[in-house]
Design an enzyme around this catalytic site. Structure first.
Site, PDB file in Angstrom:
ATOM      1  N   ASP A  12       0.814  -1.212   0.000  1.00  0.00           N
ATOM      2  CA  ASP A  12       0.000   0.000   0.000  1.00  0.00           C
ATOM      3  C   ASP A  12       0.848   1.263   0.000  1.00  0.00           C
ATOM      4  O   ASP A  12       0.384   2.327   0.381  1.00  0.00           O
ATOM      5  CB  ASP A  12      -0.939   0.009   1.212  1.00  0.00           C
ATOM      6  CG  ASP A  12      -0.190  -0.119   2.526  1.00  0.00           C
ATOM      7  OD1 ASP A  12       1.056  -0.262   2.481  1.00  0.00           O
ATOM      8  OD2 ASP A  12      -0.833  -0.092   3.592  1.00  0.00           O
ATOM      9  N   CYS A  56       5.228  -0.244   2.316  1.00  0.00           N
ATOM     10  CA  CYS A  56       5.822  -1.577   2.426  1.00  0.00           C
ATOM     11  C   CYS A  56       7.163  -1.547   3.154  1.00  0.00           C
ATOM     12  O   CYS A  56       7.527  -2.527   3.814  1.00  0.00           O
ATOM     13  CB  CYS A  56       5.979  -2.205   1.049  1.00  0.00           C
ATOM     14  SG  CYS A  56       7.001  -1.256  -0.093  1.00  0.00           S
ATOM     15  N   HIS A  80       9.320  -3.186  -4.282  1.00  0.00           N
ATOM     16  CA  HIS A  80       8.554  -3.662  -3.125  1.00  0.00           C
ATOM     17  C   HIS A  80       9.512  -4.217  -2.077  1.00  0.00           C
ATOM     18  O   HIS A  80      10.432  -4.973  -2.398  1.00  0.00           O
ATOM     19  CB  HIS A  80       7.574  -4.744  -3.574  1.00  0.00           C
ATOM     20  CG  HIS A  80       6.651  -5.209  -2.490  1.00  0.00           C
ATOM     21  ND1 HIS A  80       5.701  -4.398  -1.927  1.00  0.00           N
ATOM     22  CD2 HIS A  80       6.538  -6.400  -1.869  1.00  0.00           C
ATOM     23  CE1 HIS A  80       5.035  -5.069  -1.009  1.00  0.00           C
ATOM     24  NE2 HIS A  80       5.534  -6.291  -0.952  1.00  0.00           N
TER      25      HIS A  80
END
EC number: 3.4.19.12
Length: 926
Positions: free
Chosen positions: A209, A212, A370
């Site tokens: 979101d 991370c 990520h």
């Protein structure tokens, strides 16, 4: 929106055609469209759009190429992006499984909800909420840098569970795509491959979101996500009003390129500060109205993606080092590197004295824009393997040390940037970097076993070797030291000319060494390394040459003497290494000297003061330097790593793990039960489909001899179709898989009589050790009964004999016999004998049922238990030459087979049952 109308976008070009507006759009709107259409991380989306000058079509095309090249080694995704997920909820597909490809996070909003609802964070909301409250109370006791306890999360020992349950938990908790991508790139777990005493590190699944980084940090310490934004708020507070704000800003500005203008620096810093805010991202639509909380108001809030500088600030908040494992380059569809990945490396809390920091680093993984937490797994014998994180890559080169230079408060930007003397004082040597690592971490040298140790590193070609990197490193280090130790203001021009001459001389020596190596055949590589080592390498005469050049240029005698000492010490490096390795165990750690840790001086001051004397560091640092230099030259006997302390856990750790395992077991059982129901339904559907197609082929089977008619079932052509349909499905249970494996191998299967079943083709009479006829005929009865019952209540057990029956019939039709099929037919038939009646022959009757070449031989070797069976057999012989008579559905209710006039329109089995019933009725009359 247009995106919500597309259930399954086939490609990026379709998205581009629908989402691209020829009008000039706001950059935020374009970025929002890109993220909404692909589900990509906003940071990656921004990079791709900026690279294509905010051309949405071109950026989507590049993203599609990247996705295709990276999904070659990973599972394919059928529905991509957030919009596809919304459509997927409207049209659910049973058994549909979505996995994240290499360049698309599986943690878009919908997938994040799915992940978080099944992870440790939501195993017990009460326990996790209590743990979060406890952590928040601890954090509020400190002002800005949170005094974090030295917690390190560990996965429970999964080796004690069954393989299926362990795989279920790994799919639930571990980021499989990240682990595969980083391991294939040689960035993750390479140390556990070369040294079995090192534990593997596993990336935990983290929601994507925009927060991370802090979710991963929270998972790595406590095991739950940073849902309360405790770390996010602390990050923003430190960057805005923290005491270290100015020093952090100087370090950030120094590491950035010097191309920005003065007014651009403040704007860049403001944007960087805004990214750290705990406020959700705001998207502006095309009509100018802003919507908060992500793409639409119905979804969870999405936060701004953080950058590498925020990792550095987080290290100061946690007061512990952070090591990020990441690849170095982002590659296009052709495998060419087109963008660097700057996140990988070491982040030290350099603005906090080492004696106030935790020495156990927090380890994170970064892949596809990520972050994930890297954690180890518990083991029964914790002493057998140790949790470490190497501080070098797989080539034994030191990882980047981010934001390690602070130019100081008196640095004048734009003026001092052109002062070579001041610039030279800010260059960190390899010794200075090692000293920082020894000060902030518990480092250790792990011996690589000789059986897994790679041979002496060979250059890929005679002109491109590891020695060149070492030589260039030595040149840069020596030039830095010379700039520090000499009066560069007075001898600047002269030193530059001498260095240029010296560099030309070294290039000539290297070229000579390469030419000699090229002429020596198979011995060229090893000899080339040795020649470079003696002529221009790090362990050869380079320091002596530099010392003589410095003396000839008028440098003081101390500098020349110091270079000679360095030369002799570097020559003795391998001896010191071997001597140290003989007395150092793999688990022994080298720690910084007490004087270094006790000193509370600022690391920046310590670094600037240490450059006046490059050898003032502790013995541990010099040992590390020698071993690291030897490793860069090919003698790779050790792994330079930091120790991970996993003994400290928060008080709710065990409760969280226990609740999660209980919840996972329930979900696993429910999933297994659902799979069994799906398998039974699929088997029933396949059987029903085969039954509908059966009448068209029935006359051929009825025209066969009596033994074939005694086995009611499909014909030779149709059973093949049924078998193929059943083979396309996975086995419904482990028992069926085991029996199928034994049957495929031709193994004998114990029958109801307890004897092993074996048969040889070509036999025509009773044979000792042959299976009795009753089990074989019982298997036929069992199949028909199961097929009849499946129409009412399909079960998993009904699939097994149904799957073996067509193989038996096919073997009769092809006039061949397989002992594997015989063994497979006779499994699990005893329970089906009860409805057969008391007159059914038992296993003790010595009647043979033999399959051989020719229908006549097979017919002669068969006997029947009832007296009326030969009549049916002769009728079959009469109709053997031509097509069978007209037939219709069996008169018995719920029977799916067909009968003829000779059997009163009963199928063969029901006809025998009817005759037996009549005999019993006659016998019962007075």
């Amino acid at each position: 929106m247009v995106s919500s109308l597309l259930p399954n976008p086939p490609s990026a070009e379709c998205w581009a055609a629908l989402l691209h507006d020829p009008m000039t759009l706001d950059m935020d709107a374009v970025l929002s469209d890109f993220v909404r259409s692909t589900g990509a991380e906003p940071g990656l989306a921004r990079d791709l759009l900026e690279g294509k000058n905010w051309d949405l079509t071109a950026a989507l095309s590049d993203y599609e190429q990247l996705r295709q090249v990276h999904t070659a080694n990973l599972p394919h995704v059928f529905n991509e992006g957030r919009c596809a997920k919304q459509a997927e909820r409207e049209l659910p597909q049973p058994g549909h499984k979505v996995e994240r490809p290499c360049l698309q996070r599986q943690d878009d909003i919908a997938q994040a909800e799915k992940r978080l609802s099944r992870g440790i964070s939501h195993a017990s909301s009460a326990i996790v909420s209590l743990a979060r409250s406890h952590v928040a109370n601890e954090c509020n006791n400190e002002q800005f840098p949170l005094e974090m306890p030295i917690y390190t999360f560990q996965l429970p020992d999964l080796s004690v569970y069954s393989e299926d349950f362990r795989s279920f938990i790994e799919r639930d908790l571990i980021e499989q795509a990240t682990m595969v991508a980083l391991e294939q790139a040689g960035r993750l777990n390479w140390w556990s491959t070369v040294c079995t005493s090192c534990k593997r590190l596993l990336p935990l699944a983290t929601t994507g979101d925009g927060n991370c980084l802090l979710h991963a940090a929270s998972l790595g310490m406590w095991g739950f996500h940073d849902r309360d934004l405790v770390l996010r708020k602390a990050l923003y507070t430190m960057m805005r009003t923290g005491a270290e704000r100015e020093a952090l800003k100087r370090r950030w500005r120094w590491q950035q390129t010097q191309q920005n203008k003065e007014e651009e620096w403040e704007r860049e810093w403001t944007e960087l500060l805004k990214l750290a805010s705990s406020e959700p991202r705001t998207h502006f639509s095309k009509n100018g109205s802003g919507t908060g909380g992500g793409v639409d108001n119905s979804e969870d809030p999405v936060y701004e993606s953080l950058e590498e500088f925020h990792v550095f600030v987080l290290a100061h908040i946690l007061r512990r080092p952070i090591v990020v494992v990441a690849d170095t380059m982002l590659r296009d569809s052709g495998g060419e590197a087109f963008a660097p990945i700057p996140f990988g490396g070491i982040y030290l809390p350099l603005e906090v004295p080492p004696n106030r920091c935790h020495c156990s680093p927090l380890v994170l993984a970064y892949d596809q824009a990520h972050f994930s937490a890297l954690v180890s797994m518990e083991q029964r014998d914790q002493q057998r393997e140790q949790a470490v994180i190497p501080l070098t890559d797989s080539e034994h080169k030191l990882l980047p040390l981010h934001f390690a230079v602070d130019p100081g408060k008196d640095w004048e930007w734009g003026k001092d940037d052109n002062d070579n003397a001041r610039l030279a004082n800010l260059i960190l040597s390899l010794e200075a970097k090692l000293n920082l690592l020894h000060s902030y971490m518990n480092v250790t040298w792990i011996r690589i076993p000789s059986e897994t140790r790679a041979p002496l590193a060979q250059p890929e070609s005679p002109t491109a070797s590891a020695g060149e990197d070492v030589q260039s490193l030595a040149e840069s280090l020596d030039s830095d030291r010379d700039s520090v130790c000499s009066n560069s203001n007075s001898n600047n021009g002269k030193n530059g000319k001498d260095k240029e001459k010296e560099k030309q001389r070294k290039d000539k020596d290297k070229t000579r060494a390469d030419s000699v190596a090229n002429k020596l055949g198979s011995f060229s590589k090893t000899l080339g390394i040795k020649l470079k080592k003696n002529m221009g390498g790090l362990g050869g005469l380079v320091h002596g040459k530099m010392g003589r050049a410095n003396s000839a240029n008028g440098k003081n005698g101390d500098s020349a003497e110091r270079n000679k000492e360095k030369k002799s010490k570097s020559r003795k490096g391998s001896k010191e290494e071997s001597g140290a390795s003989a007395s150092t165990s793999p688990s022994e750690k080298t720690t910084p000297s007490p004087t270094d840790k006790a000193s509370g001086a600022s690391p920046a001051d310590k670094g600037s003061g240490s450059r006046g004397d490059a050898w003032k560091y502790s013995t541990d640092v010099k040992l590390s330097l020698n071993i690291l230099r030897a490793a860069m030259q090919g003698e790779r006997k050790f792994i330079f790593a930091g120790l991970l302390l996993t003994s400290h856990r928060h008080q709710f750790h065990e409760e969280m793990i226990g609740y999660y395992l209980t919840s996972a077991q329930e979900r696993f059982s429910a999933e297994q039960e659902q799979r069994r129901r799906d398998a039974a339904a699929a088997a029933a559907a396949a059987t029903a489909t085969a039954t509908v197609k059966r009448p068209a082929r029935r006359p051929e089977a009825e025209g066969a001899p009596g033994p074939e008619r005694a086995s009611p079932g499909p014909t030779a052509a149709q059973p093949t179709q049924l078998v193929l349909k059943l083979k396309e499905r996975p086995s419904p249970g482990t028992g069926a898989s085991a029996r199928a494996a034994r049957a495929a191998g031709g193994a004998a299967s114990p029958g109801p009589g307890g004897g092993a079943r074996r048969a040889a083709p070509g036999t025509g009479g009773p044979t000792p050790g042959r299976s009795p006829p009753a089990p074989a005929r019982q298997s036929v009865i069992h199949v028909q009964a199961a097929a009849r019952d499946e129409a009412c209540a399909p079960t998993v057990g009904a699939l097994r004999p149904c799957a073996t029956y067509p193989q038996q019939n096919r073997s009769l039709w092809s006039q061949s016999y397989s002992p594997a099929r015989s063994a497979l037919r006779t499994v699990n038939t005893v329970e089906s004998l009860a409805p057969g009646g008391a007159d059914a022959p038992g296993p003790a009757e010595h009647k043979s049922q033999t399959y051989s070449n020719g229908f006549g031989a097979a017919r002669d070797g068969l006997e029947f238990a009832d007296a009326d069976a030969p009549a049916a057999r002769s009728n079959a012989e009469c109709g053997r030459g031509g097509p069978g008579p007209a037939q219709r559905r069996c008169q018995r209710e719920n029977c799916a087979f067909y009968g003829r006039a000779e059997t009163e329109h009963f199928c063969s089995y029901c006809y025998r049952e009817e005759l037996r019933r009549r005999r019993e009725a006659r016998a019962a009359r007075p």
